[in-house]
Motif scaffolding. Structure first.
Motif, PDB file in Angstrom:
ATOM      1  N   PRO A 237      57.825-118.713   9.310  1.00 39.96           N
ATOM      2  CA  PRO A 237      58.869-119.861   9.435  1.00 39.96           C
ATOM      3  C   PRO A 237      58.521-119.082  11.388  1.00 39.96           C
ATOM      4  N   ALA A 238      57.950-118.376  11.501  1.00 39.14           N
ATOM      5  CA  ALA A 238      57.768-118.102  12.960  1.00 39.14           C
ATOM      6  C   ALA A 238      57.693-119.115  13.949  1.00 39.14           C
ATOM      7  N   ASP A 239      58.053-119.095  14.879  1.00 36.52           N
ATOM      8  CA  ASP A 239      57.859-119.621  16.484  1.00 36.52           C
ATOM      9  C   ASP A 239      56.832-119.709  16.718  1.00 36.52           C
ATOM     10  N   VAL A 240      56.801-117.880  17.470  1.00 34.87           N
ATOM     11  CA  VAL A 240      56.502-117.143  17.961  1.00 34.87           C
ATOM     12  C   VAL A 240      56.112-115.684  16.939  1.00 34.87           C
ATOM     13  N   VAL A 241      54.841-114.847  16.930  1.00 37.65           N
ATOM     14  CA  VAL A 241      54.622-114.003  16.174  1.00 37.65           C
ATOM     15  C   VAL A 241      54.377-112.687  17.623  1.00 37.65           C
ATOM     16  N   PHE A 242      55.508-111.761  17.721  1.00 36.81           N
ATOM     17  CA  PHE A 242      54.075-111.078  18.400  1.00 36.81           C
ATOM     18  C   PHE A 242      53.129-109.929  17.763  1.00 36.81           C
ATOM     19  N   ILE A 243      52.327-109.426  18.424  1.00 37.31           N
ATOM     20  CA  ILE A 243      51.434-108.332  17.501  1.00 37.31           C
ATOM     21  C   ILE A 243      51.893-106.965  18.362  1.00 37.31           C
ATOM     22  N   ALA A 244      52.199-106.326  17.591  1.00 36.99           N
ATOM     23  CA  ALA A 244      52.904-104.751  18.363  1.00 36.99           C
ATOM     24  C   ALA A 244      52.684-103.077  17.684  1.00 36.99           C
ATOM     25  N   VAL A 245      51.512-103.131  17.526  1.00 36.23           N
ATOM     26  CA  VAL A 245      50.230-102.021  16.917  1.00 36.23           C
ATOM     27  C   VAL A 245      49.757-100.984  17.760  1.00 36.23           C
ATOM     28  N   GLY A 246      50.067 -99.715  17.255  1.00 37.56           N
ATOM     29  CA  GLY A 246      49.258 -99.095  18.317  1.00 37.56           C
ATOM     30  C   GLY A 246      47.894 -99.317  18.716  1.00 37.56           C
ATOM     31  N   THR A 247      47.558 -98.887  19.765  1.00 34.89           N
ATOM     32  CA  THR A 247      46.071 -99.386  19.961  1.00 34.89           C
ATOM     33  C   THR A 247      45.506 -97.590  20.237  1.00 34.89           C
ATOM     34  N   PRO A 248      45.637 -97.103  20.096  1.00 39.97           N
ATOM     35  CA  PRO A 248      45.241 -95.389  20.590  1.00 39.97           C
ATOM     36  C   PRO A 248      43.936 -96.103  20.896  1.00 39.97           C
ATOM     37  N   SER A 249      43.585 -94.462  21.369  1.00 38.99           N
ATOM     38  CA  SER A 249      42.016 -93.972  22.309  1.00 38.99           C
ATOM     39  C   SER A 249      41.441 -93.786  20.691  1.00 38.99           C
ATOM     40  N   ARG A 250      40.196 -94.529  20.607  1.00 42.07           N
ATOM     41  CA  ARG A 250      38.971 -94.212  19.527  1.00 42.07           C
ATOM     42  C   ARG A 250      38.646 -92.746  19.572  1.00 42.07           C
ATOM     43  N   ARG A 251      38.603 -91.771  18.443  1.00 44.55           N
ATOM     44  CA  ARG A 251      37.925 -91.126  18.619  1.00 44.55           C
ATOM     45  C   ARG A 251      36.497 -91.015  19.207  1.00 44.55           C
ATOM     46  N   GLY A 252      36.008 -89.879  19.779  1.00 47.13           N
ATOM     47  CA  GLY A 252      34.851 -89.918  19.668  1.00 47.13           C
ATOM     48  C   GLY A 252      34.387 -90.533  21.501  1.00 47.13           C
ATOM     49  N   ASP A 253      34.833 -91.247  21.832  1.00 54.67           N
ATOM     50  CA  ASP A 253      34.283 -92.232  22.675  1.00 54.67           C
ATOM     51  C   ASP A 253      35.153 -93.245  23.710  1.00 54.67           C
ATOM     52  N   GLY A 254      36.452 -92.491  23.590  1.00 52.38           N
ATOM     53  CA  GLY A 254      37.425 -92.923  24.402  1.00 52.38           C
ATOM     54  C   GLY A 254      38.441 -94.623  24.256  1.00 52.38           C
TER      55      GLY A 254
END
Length: 444
Positions: A76-93
């Motif tokens: 039912p949402a008018d807006v969906v916010f994506i607010a999950v983590g985006t940590p540094s990927r292990r090994g390459d940054g």
């Protein structure tokens, strides 16, 4: 408006609570059953001043709820916010986008009617294009506009930042989203918050550019501090002298042990990788990352030098563990490298932090945690002030000194004037203070 926030971590929770406080109908979604159950009871998993009261009041008002059911919450949402983590990927940054793309796949199958999908997470240039592609490939009939709406929240002041922002950046490719996002932030019009509408890729880069610039500013004044120490100057006066120039400004010109936290370290590394991917090297940012990493490691050597060059068998008291005050965040905190460096040279460490000790226990081994600053000083050969919590700004210095074996005070945040410390009989070491204080008779 009906708003769904996917991800109930720091950014998602603050965003959801503040939007609910504006009068929107908000549901915060997370896969963690225990977290959602706690949030429903008003129990907050993070420390952010004022957040617990806002959660409880908006739950009571019926504007805020928490759920693990993404499809039912998104539909039912008018807006969906994506607010999950985006940590540094292990090994390459690189920024790890696996959580963002996983949410995009779930949202694709749940949206109904025209829906704006707004990315709050900090993501590299082109991520919005991929989110739009994922949604279209899974659900070709989905009527979705993907926008970039980066956050600019300071930990410890996030609610104030959200409600009185310097700017609100919205990157879009579908003009229909402009009206929707304008309505989301309409309650801020009274505060004259500037909405900057731009292209989606531009909005994604604005976030990284802002954080990298601030990280460079911190690193610049830290290098000036090192020069001050050997040249006989005072970095605080230098910072004031350049900060009064409106082109430069006074913020983020406070010399210290290096930056840490959830944003600057990972975002500078990610921007370096983005530049490499596009064949446009970010050489200033690369150098900033290197200097900051080296600086955090160098702080233990500064303490060792203040203790006469040897800390083996000595006890060092550490005041402050979190990367900044008014948060419990220990991510990339300078205290971690400092303590490990001291332990490697044979020192015992006792530490106190008003909010960070529970997290610190899982990150740093071999530390004894005290109940307050004065217990930290008991039997210590030196005290190191690492995080400038307010309660460390007006310590009873005579009480601190009387509890210590040796009156050595290393102030990595320049909280105390050198002359005052000399009057109380301390051997005092600050950051970027190359002019030795003149001790009066009371210090001898």
């Amino acid at each position: 408006m009906k708003i769904a926030i996917v991800g109930s971590g720091y950014v998602g929770l603050v965003t959801g609570v503040c939007l609910a406080d504006f009068g929107h109908e908000v549901v915060c979604i997370d896969k963690d059953d225990a977290k959602i159950a706690a949030l429903r009871e008003g129990i907050i998993p993070i420390y952010e001043p004022g957040l617990d009261a806002l959660v409880k009041s908006n739950i009571s008002a019926g504007r805020l709820r928490f759920s693990t059911d993404l499809p039912a919450s998104v539909a039912p949402a008018d807006v969906v916010f994506i607010a999950v983590g985006t940590p540094s990927r292990r090994g390459d940054g690189h920024a790890d986008l696996s959580f963002v793309y996983a949410v995009a796949r779930e949202v694709a199958g749940a949206v109904t009617g025209f829906t704006v999908v707004a990315t709050k997470s900090t993501v590299p240039v082109g991520t919005g294009d991929e989110v739009a592609h994922i949604i279209a490939s899974i659900n070709p009939d989905a009527d979705v506009a993907v926008v970039s709406n980066p956050e600019f929240l300071r930990e410890g002041a996030a609610i104030e930042d959200f409600k009185r922002p310097d700017r609100i950046v919205i990157g879009l490719e579908d003009d229909r989203a402009r009206e929707v996002m304008t309505e989301v932030y309409r309650p801020l019009y009274l505060n004259q918050a500037p909405l900057q509408f731009t292209a989606r890729r531009t909005a994604e880069l604005i976030k990284y550019a802002a954080n990298a610039f601030l990280a460079m500013k911190i690193t610049f004044i830290n290098e000036i501090a090192d020069l001050c120490e050997v040249a006989g100057a005072d970095v605080q006066e230098v910072a004031r002298g350049i900060g009064l120039d409106n082109r430069i400004g006074s913020k983020f010109l406070h010399a210290g042990p290096g930056y840490g936290g959830s944003c600057f370290p990972k975002d500078t590394q990610a921007l370096v990788k983005i530049g490499q991917d596009f064949g446009s090297p970010m050489r200033l940012v690369e150098t900033t990352v290197s200097i900051n990493d080296h600086r955090k490691r160098a702080m233990s050597r500064k303490v060792i030098a203040a203790c006469g060059g040897d800390v083996r068998g000595k006890t060092i008291g550490v005041l402050g563990l979190t990367f900044k005050p008014n948060t419990d965040d220990m991510r990339e905190a300078p205290s971690i490298d400092l303590i490990r460096g001291l332990q490697d040279r044979g020192a015992s460490v006792v530490a106190f932090d008003p909010q960070g000790m529970d997290t610190a226990r899982s990150l740093i081994e071999g530390v004894r945690f005290a109940d307050n600053a004065y217990e930290t000083a008991r039997g210590a050969d030196a005290i190191v002030l690492v995080t400038e919590w307010n309660e460390f700004r007006s310590l009873d210095l005579d009480r601190i000194k009387s509890a210590m074996i040796a009156p050595v005070f290393v102030d990595l945040r320049n909280v105390y004037p050198p002359q005052e410390m000399a009057r109380h009989g301390f051997t005092y070491v600050g950051i970027g203070r190359g002019i030795e204080p003149v001790a009066d008779d009371a210090a001898h």
